[in-house]
Motif scaffolding. Structure first.
Motif, mmCIF file in Angstrom:
data_model
loop_
_atom_site.group_PDB
_atom_site.id
_atom_site.type_symbol
_atom_site.label_atom_id
_atom_site.label_comp_id
_atom_site.label_asym_id
_atom_site.label_seq_id
_atom_site.Cartn_x
_atom_site.Cartn_y
_atom_site.Cartn_z
ATOM 1 N N ALA A 80 -3.942 1.520 -4.252
ATOM 2 C CA ALA A 80 -3.464 1.411 -2.869
ATOM 3 C C ALA A 80 -4.601 1.092 -1.907
ATOM 4 O O ALA A 80 -4.398 0.396 -0.904
ATOM 5 C CB ALA A 80 -2.771 2.702 -2.451
ATOM 6 N N TYR A 98 -5.202 -2.531 -0.701
ATOM 7 C CA TYR A 98 -4.282 -3.183 0.222
ATOM 8 C C TYR A 98 -4.487 -2.633 1.626
ATOM 9 O O TYR A 98 -4.754 -1.452 1.806
ATOM 10 C CB TYR A 98 -2.832 -2.964 -0.226
ATOM 11 C CG TYR A 98 -2.516 -3.678 -1.511
ATOM 12 C CD1 TYR A 98 -2.180 -5.023 -1.502
ATOM 13 C CD2 TYR A 98 -2.570 -3.013 -2.731
ATOM 14 C CE1 TYR A 98 -1.911 -5.691 -2.683
ATOM 15 C CE2 TYR A 98 -2.298 -3.673 -3.913
ATOM 16 C CZ TYR A 98 -1.960 -5.011 -3.884
ATOM 17 O OH TYR A 98 -1.702 -5.666 -5.046
ATOM 18 N N ARG A 129 0.833 -1.204 0.000
ATOM 19 C CA ARG A 129 0.000 0.000 0.000
ATOM 20 C C ARG A 129 0.871 1.257 0.000
ATOM 21 O O ARG A 129 0.646 2.185 -0.766
ATOM 22 C CB ARG A 129 -0.923 -0.024 1.223
ATOM 23 C CG ARG A 129 -1.783 1.208 1.358
ATOM 24 C CD ARG A 129 -2.559 1.171 2.678
ATOM 25 N NE ARG A 129 -3.363 2.331 2.855
ATOM 26 C CZ ARG A 129 -4.624 2.427 2.491
ATOM 27 N NH1 ARG A 129 -5.224 1.404 1.919
ATOM 28 N NH2 ARG A 129 -5.297 3.533 2.689
ATOM 29 N N GLU A 130 1.865 1.295 0.887
ATOM 30 C CA GLU A 130 2.755 2.450 0.959
ATOM 31 C C GLU A 130 3.546 2.626 -0.327
ATOM 32 O O GLU A 130 3.856 3.752 -0.723
ATOM 33 C CB GLU A 130 3.698 2.323 2.155
ATOM 34 C CG GLU A 130 3.038 2.568 3.479
ATOM 35 C CD GLU A 130 2.432 3.957 3.603
ATOM 36 O OE1 GLU A 130 3.063 4.947 3.163
ATOM 37 O OE2 GLU A 130 1.310 4.058 4.111
ATOM 38 N N HIS A 131 3.876 1.523 -0.984
ATOM 39 C CA HIS A 131 4.584 1.594 -2.263
ATOM 40 C C HIS A 131 3.748 2.359 -3.290
ATOM 41 O O HIS A 131 4.245 3.279 -3.946
ATOM 42 C CB HIS A 131 4.905 0.178 -2.752
ATOM 43 C CG HIS A 131 5.503 0.128 -4.106
ATOM 44 N ND1 HIS A 131 6.791 0.513 -4.362
ATOM 45 C CD2 HIS A 131 4.975 -0.241 -5.301
ATOM 46 C CE1 HIS A 131 7.043 0.383 -5.651
ATOM 47 N NE2 HIS A 131 5.952 -0.081 -6.244
ATOM 48 N N TYR A 132 2.478 1.995 -3.412
ATOM 49 C CA TYR A 132 1.605 2.685 -4.362
ATOM 50 C C TYR A 132 1.375 4.143 -3.959
ATOM 51 O O TYR A 132 1.325 5.033 -4.811
ATOM 52 C CB TYR A 132 0.268 1.961 -4.501
ATOM 53 C CG TYR A 132 0.362 0.740 -5.388
ATOM 54 C CD1 TYR A 132 0.589 0.867 -6.755
ATOM 55 C CD2 TYR A 132 0.223 -0.531 -4.868
ATOM 56 C CE1 TYR A 132 0.686 -0.246 -7.564
ATOM 57 C CE2 TYR A 132 0.319 -1.653 -5.674
ATOM 58 C CZ TYR A 132 0.554 -1.503 -7.021
ATOM 59 O OH TYR A 132 0.655 -2.600 -7.828
ATOM 60 N N LEU A 133 1.243 4.410 -2.671
ATOM 61 C CA LEU A 133 1.049 5.792 -2.220
ATOM 62 C C LEU A 133 2.292 6.639 -2.475
ATOM 63 O O LEU A 133 2.190 7.811 -2.829
ATOM 64 C CB LEU A 133 0.669 5.817 -0.740
ATOM 65 C CG LEU A 133 -0.704 5.252 -0.406
ATOM 66 C CD1 LEU A 133 -0.919 5.220 1.098
ATOM 67 C CD2 LEU A 133 -1.806 6.046 -1.092
ATOM 68 N N ARG A 162 -3.565 5.764 -6.193
ATOM 69 C CA ARG A 162 -4.220 5.814 -4.879
ATOM 70 C C ARG A 162 -5.401 4.841 -4.818
ATOM 71 O O ARG A 162 -5.653 4.231 -3.785
ATOM 72 C CB ARG A 162 -4.673 7.238 -4.571
ATOM 73 C CG ARG A 162 -3.536 8.139 -4.183
ATOM 74 C CD ARG A 162 -4.009 9.484 -3.661
ATOM 75 N NE ARG A 162 -2.879 10.263 -3.222
ATOM 76 C CZ ARG A 162 -2.144 11.028 -4.022
ATOM 77 N NH1 ARG A 162 -2.444 11.134 -5.300
ATOM 78 N NH2 ARG A 162 -1.115 11.697 -3.547
#
Length: 141
Positions: A61, A64, A36-40, A58
């Motif tokens: 994200a 996840y 999730r943090e990777h996509y954000l 987003r």
């Protein structure tokens, strides 16, 4: 160097291995990184150049879960982390008192907000209600 594990047991994070020299210095084999943090992170990078792509990242994200140190964390409607409800027996007396005080404070504020909403209907108390609401909003920041 060890093999990267992609994704991890809950399919919500990566384990990124450290080189052996760094692992010996730090005593840690690697770093846990949330998908999730990777996509954000990618979305924040794309905000300035391609807002449409950032919005899509987003949206991805959101599929996840939130993680904290590799463990899935649930959030309430306000975005606050919801703690594990079954850990009461594992807490120390001091932690139990702290949690009880925090929950009591939240309950007191909820009661106060409810009373303020009811009092806002009366013309005589509307200025006082407005003042108390402003004070509460300053405290909450």
């Amino acid at each position: 160097m060890s093999e990267p594990l992609v994704p991890n047991m809950n399919c919500a994070n990566f384990i990124l291995p450290y080189p052996e020299e760094i692992a010996k210095k730090t005593g840690s084999d690697g770093m846990i990184f949330s998908i999730r943090e990777h996509y954000l992170l990618l979305a924040r990078e794309a905000d300035g150049t391609d807002p449409k792509w950032a919005a899509q990242l987003r949206e991805i994200a959101d599929y996840y879960p939130d993680l904290y140190e590799g463990e899935i964390m649930e959030r309430d409607s306000r975005g606050n982390w919801v703690g594990d409800a079954n850990d009461w027996d594992e807490l120390t007396d001091e932690q139990k008192i702290h949690r009880g005080n925090a929950n009591a404070a939240i309950a007191a504020l909820d009661w106060l907000r409810n009373e303020l909403e009811k009092a806002a209907y009366y013309y005589d108390t509307s200025e006082d209600v407005t003042r108390v609401r402003r004070e509460l909003s300053e405290i909450s920041l």
